[in-house]
Design an enzyme around this catalytic site. Structure first.
Site, mmCIF file in Angstrom:
data_model
loop_
_atom_site.group_PDB
_atom_site.id
_atom_site.type_symbol
_atom_site.label_atom_id
_atom_site.label_comp_id
_atom_site.label_asym_id
_atom_site.label_seq_id
_atom_site.Cartn_x
_atom_site.Cartn_y
_atom_site.Cartn_z
ATOM 1 C CD GLU A 61 -8.811 -9.184 -3.484
ATOM 2 O OE1 GLU A 61 -9.646 -8.844 -2.616
ATOM 3 O OE2 GLU A 61 -7.631 -9.493 -3.203
ATOM 4 C CE LYS A 68 -3.867 -2.296 2.333
ATOM 5 N NZ LYS A 68 -4.926 -2.139 3.366
HETATM 6 P P1 CMP Z 1 -7.275 -4.754 3.598
HETATM 7 O O1 CMP Z 1 -6.729 -6.101 3.844
HETATM 8 O O2 CMP Z 1 -6.694 -3.980 2.481
HETATM 9 O O3 CMP Z 1 -8.852 -4.858 3.401
HETATM 10 C C1 CMP Z 1 -9.734 -3.815 3.707
HETATM 11 C C2 CMP Z 1 -9.055 -2.684 4.400
HETATM 12 O O4 CMP Z 1 -9.893 -1.813 5.096
HETATM 13 C C3 CMP Z 1 -8.147 -3.237 5.479
HETATM 14 O O5 CMP Z 1 -7.052 -3.890 4.915
HETATM 15 C C4 CMP Z 1 -7.837 -1.990 6.282
HETATM 16 O O6 CMP Z 1 -6.773 -1.261 5.735
HETATM 17 C C5 CMP Z 1 -9.124 -1.227 6.137
HETATM 18 N N1 CMP Z 1 -9.892 -1.288 7.380
HETATM 19 C C6 CMP Z 1 -10.468 -2.372 7.912
HETATM 20 N N2 CMP Z 1 -11.084 -2.046 9.064
HETATM 21 C C7 CMP Z 1 -10.869 -0.730 9.240
HETATM 22 C C8 CMP Z 1 -11.235 0.191 10.246
HETATM 23 N N3 CMP Z 1 -11.958 -0.184 11.307
HETATM 24 N N4 CMP Z 1 -10.831 1.465 10.110
HETATM 25 C C9 CMP Z 1 -10.103 1.847 9.029
HETATM 26 N N5 CMP Z 1 -9.724 1.019 8.040
HETATM 27 C C10 CMP Z 1 -10.102 -0.264 8.156
#
Ligand code: CMP
Length: 150
Positions: free
Chosen positions: A129, A12
């Protein structure tokens, strides 16, 4: 049962900006994954919204989309036995504060949003994905990655 599987990973914008790309890829390779495709991309807002569409109704969705379009991401396809599960174990928990020591998110993540890496959460989502970022012809055949001396 274990069988060779593919999963989609992202580095990221936070981890790229912090200079962690080399260290993250090295840990992935050392853990026994083959990288069968890789590229750096700037996601458009529409692409980020589509990629995270499952989270559209969550309160963090807008921030997540903003963050994921704040800089480039590196997308890659990993191959290994049980790749989805194994890569999720290597990443650690979504919240770096809860992630096990030595995992990518514990080492390189800053917060639940700026958590350095993404990985598909199921084989079905991995297929979706992978297709989101790569065409079939961009996925290197695994045997092409076997060292000549092996
Ligand atoms: P990722 O694995 O990329 O999948 C979804 C993303 O949402 C996760 O990683 C986090 O970066 C983000 N995410 C999940 N829960 C939260 C939260 N409570 N607050 C902010 N970001 C979140």
């Amino acid at each position: 049962m274990s069988y060779v599987e593919r999963t989609l990973g992202l580095i990221k914008p936070d981890a790229i900006a912090a200079g962690h790309v080399g260290k993250i890829l090295d840990r992935i390779i050392q853990a026994g994954f083959r990288i069968v495709a890789l590229r750096m991309v700037y996601l458009t807002r529409a692409q980020a919204e589509a990629f995270y569409a499952v989270h559209r109704s969550r309160p963090f969705f807008e921030d997540l989309v903003q963050f994921m379009t704040s800089g480039p991401v590196i997308a890659f396809v990993l191959e290994k036995e049980n790749a989805v599960l194994h890569y999720r174990a290597l990443m650690g928990a979504t919240d770096p504060a809860q992630a096990a020591p030595g995992t990518l998110r514990a080492l390189f993540g800053q917060s639940v949003e700026r958590n350095a890496v993404h990985g598909s959460d199921s084989p079905e989502n991995a297929r979706r994905e992978i297709a989101f970022f790569f065409s079939e012809s961009e996925l290197v055949a695994a045997q092409a990655l076997t060292p000549l001396s092996a």
